[in-house]
Motif scaffolding. Structure first.
Motif, short mmCIF file in Angstrom:
data_model
loop_
_atom_site.label_atom_id
_atom_site.label_comp_id
_atom_site.label_asym_id
_atom_site.label_seq_id
_atom_site.Cartn_x
_atom_site.Cartn_y
_atom_site.Cartn_z
N PRO A 93 -3.57 0.10 -2.92
CA PRO A 93 -4.45 0.87 -2.03
C PRO A 93 -3.70 2.00 -1.35
CG PRO A 93 -3.81 -1.18 -0.96
CD PRO A 93 -3.25 -1.23 -2.36
N ILE A 94 -4.46 2.99 -0.88
CA ILE A 94 -3.89 4.02 -0.01
C ILE A 94 -4.39 3.79 1.41
CG2 ILE A 94 -3.64 5.74 -1.83
CD1 ILE A 94 -6.18 7.14 -0.71
N VAL A 95 -3.60 4.19 2.38
CA VAL A 95 -4.01 4.13 3.78
C VAL A 95 -3.95 5.55 4.32
CG1 VAL A 95 -3.43 3.24 6.06
CG2 VAL A 95 -3.31 1.73 4.06
N ILE A 96 -5.13 6.06 4.68
CA ILE A 96 -5.30 7.49 4.97
C ILE A 96 -5.20 7.79 6.46
CG2 ILE A 96 -6.92 9.43 4.88
CD1 ILE A 96 -8.16 8.11 2.40
N HIS A 97 -4.38 8.78 6.78
CA HIS A 97 -4.31 9.37 8.11
C HIS A 97 -5.08 10.68 8.06
CE1 HIS A 97 -2.22 10.77 11.91
NE2 HIS A 97 -2.56 11.95 11.36
N CYS A 98 -6.09 10.80 8.93
CA CYS A 98 -6.91 12.01 8.97
C CYS A 98 -7.06 12.46 10.42
CB CYS A 98 -8.29 11.72 8.38
SG CYS A 98 -9.47 13.07 8.56
N ARG A 99 -6.58 13.67 10.71
CA ARG A 99 -6.78 14.20 12.06
C ARG A 99 -7.21 15.66 11.94
NH1 ARG A 99 -2.93 13.56 17.46
NH2 ARG A 99 -4.61 14.05 18.92
N ALA B 83 -0.05 5.66 -5.93
CA ALA B 83 -0.79 4.42 -5.66
C ALA B 83 -1.51 3.94 -6.92
CB ALA B 83 -1.79 4.64 -4.53
N LYS B 84 -2.08 4.87 -7.65
CA LYS B 84 -2.76 4.49 -8.89
C LYS B 84 -1.77 3.93 -9.92
CE LYS B 84 -6.68 7.65 -8.55
NZ LYS B 84 -7.38 8.79 -9.16
N GLY C 162 -8.81 1.83 -0.66
CA GLY C 162 -7.90 1.68 0.46
C GLY C 162 -8.61 1.66 1.80
N ILE C 163 -7.94 2.22 2.80
CA ILE C 163 -8.43 2.19 4.17
C ILE C 163 -8.38 3.59 4.77
CG2 ILE C 163 -7.98 1.33 6.53
CD1 ILE C 163 -6.75 -1.18 5.24
N PHE C 164 -9.47 3.98 5.41
CA PHE C 164 -9.50 5.20 6.21
C PHE C 164 -9.06 4.78 7.60
CE2 PHE C 164 -11.46 9.20 4.70
CZ PHE C 164 -11.11 10.02 5.76
N HIS C 165 -7.75 4.90 7.84
CA HIS C 165 -7.14 4.41 9.08
C HIS C 165 -7.68 5.18 10.28
CE1 HIS C 165 -4.05 4.65 12.18
NE2 HIS C 165 -3.62 5.80 11.71
N CYS C 166 -7.81 4.46 11.41
CA CYS C 166 -8.24 5.06 12.68
C CYS C 166 -9.47 5.95 12.48
CB CYS C 166 -7.10 5.86 13.30
SG CYS C 166 -7.46 6.42 14.98
N ALA D 51 0.85 -1.19 0.00
CA ALA D 51 0.00 0.00 0.00
C ALA D 51 0.89 1.24 0.00
CB ALA D 51 -0.91 0.02 1.24
N VAL D 52 0.28 2.37 -0.34
CA VAL D 52 0.92 3.67 -0.15
C VAL D 52 0.34 4.24 1.14
CG1 VAL D 52 1.29 5.96 -1.09
CG2 VAL D 52 1.20 3.99 -2.63
N GLY D 53 1.18 4.35 2.16
CA GLY D 53 0.64 4.80 3.44
C GLY D 53 1.70 4.88 4.52
N GLU D 54 1.45 5.58 5.63
CA GLU D 54 0.18 6.24 5.73
C GLU D 54 0.31 7.67 5.22
OE1 GLU D 54 -1.03 7.34 10.04
OE2 GLU D 54 0.61 5.89 10.34
N ILE D 55 -0.69 8.10 4.52
CA ILE D 55 -0.69 9.41 3.88
C ILE D 55 -1.98 10.14 4.24
CG2 ILE D 55 0.72 8.54 1.99
CD1 ILE D 55 -1.80 8.50 0.22
#
Length: 260
Positions: free
Chosen positions: A131-137, A125-126, A157-161, A96-100
Motif C-alpha cells: 500500500p501507499i500512505v498519502i500525505h496531501c496538504r 509500491a506496485k 492504501g491510506i489517504f493519511h490525515c 507500506a511506501v509512505g508517507e508520500i
C-alpha cells in the motif's frame, strides 16, 4: 479503554521523533495502557532511517515500519533520497511506501519534482505489492492528477490525515484508499465531522500523526499515540456505535491495508 477486547491500531505515528526523546518509553506505556498496541511508522527522509530501525528494535512486536520520501523532503537531492528508499527495500521488508504525496503549503516551487517523486514511489509500491500512505496538504487536485495516471487494481492504501470535502473523500475512495482519521475530527472547525457518518466505517482507519495534530482538548500541544482513544471516542459519537465497534472495525481495516 485498556479493557477493550479489541486493541486499537495507530496507522500513522512518528514515534521516532525528537519530540519523544525525553520520555519515549513512558509515552509508549501510556499508549499500551490506553488500549493501543499496533503502531505503523511513516518515514520522512534518510535522516530518520536509523531512528526508525532503533524504535523497531525496542518494540519489535508493536512497531511496523514504512519507507518512503516525505514530500516536504523532496529537494534538489531528491534522486539521492529516492535511491536511499529503494536501497532500503532491497535490504528488508516494509509494510507500506509512505508517507508520500504532495505538499504545497510549505513550498510550491518544488511541485514538479514532488510529482515525480510521488509517481516513482507509487510504482515502487506496485513493484513490492504494498500500500501507499498519502500525505496531501493544499494539493488535492495535484494528488488526484497523479493517482489518475496510476489508477489500477494494485493501487491501494491510506489517504493519511484526510481533511477534504465529502466529494474529495469519494474521489479518494475511488482509488482504493481508506481515509486516515485523526485529531482533526475533534476540532471545532475540522469540518470532516459534518459528513463522516456518510462514509461507511469500512473505509476508515485511525491515526494520530503524533507528535503533530493533537486532538481536543490537547490541541496545540504535543500529540502522542495514547490520544488515539479520544479519536475513537469522537468516532463512536459520529457513527453512533460503541467505542469497541470503532476499535474492532478500524483495526480490521488496518489489517486489510497492511496485511498484518
Amino acid at each position: 479503554m485498556s479493557s477493550f477486547a479489541v486493541m486499537l491500531t495507530d496507522t500513522h505515528t512518528h514515534l521516532y521523533s525528537e519530540a519523544f526523546a525525553e520520555d519515549r518509553n513512558q509515552m509508549m506505556q501510556r499508549a499500551f495502557d490506553a488500549g493501543i498496541d499496533r503502531f505503523f511508522i511513516p518515514a520522512i527522509d534518510s535522516g530518520y532511517t536509523e531512528a526508525m530501525y532503533a524504535l523497531e528494535a525496542d518494540y519489535p512486536k508493536n512497531v511496523f515500519l514504512m519507507m518512503g520520501l516525505h514530500p516536504t523532503s523532496v529537494k534538489e537531492n531528491f534522486e539521492e533520497e529516492l535511491a536511499h528508499v529503494e536501497e532500503q527495500f532491497k535490504r528488508r521488508n516494509f509494510y507500506a511506501v509512505g508517507e508520500i504525496g504532495i505538499d504545497l503549503y510549505w513550498d510550491k516551487s518544488t511541485l514538479g519534482i514532488q510529482k515525480i517523486a510521488f509517481k516513482r514511489q507509487i510504482q515502487l509500491a506496485k513493484k513490492y505489492k504494498l500500500p501507499i500512505v498519502i500525505h496531501c496538504r493544499d494539493a488535492f487536485d495535484e494528488i488526484f492528477e497523479v493517482l489518475e495516471t496510476e489508477k489500477s487494481d494494485d493501487l491501494f492504501g491510506i489517504f493519511h490525515c484526510f481533511t477534504g470535502t465529502y466529494e474529495q473523500a469519494q474521489r479518494a475512495l475511488s482509488f482504493n484508499m481508506k481515509l486516515g482519521i485523526g485529531g482533526v475530527v475533534t476540532f471545532k472547525n475540522g469540518k470532516i465531522d459534518t459528513f463522516l457518518d456518510q462514509i461507511p466505517l469500512k473505509h476508515i482507519v485511525l491515526e494520530t500523526d503524533s507528535p503533530y495534530l493533537a486532538p481536543a482538548p490537547f490541541r496545540g500541544k504535543r500529540n502522542e499515540s495514547s490520544y488515539l482513544a479520544l479519536v475513537c471516542k469522537k468516532l463512536s459519537e459520529i457513527y453512533n456505535v460503541s467505542e469497541e465497534e470503532i476499535a474492532k472495525v478500524t483495526t480490521e481495516n488496518s489489517k486489510d491495508v497492511f496485511g498484518i
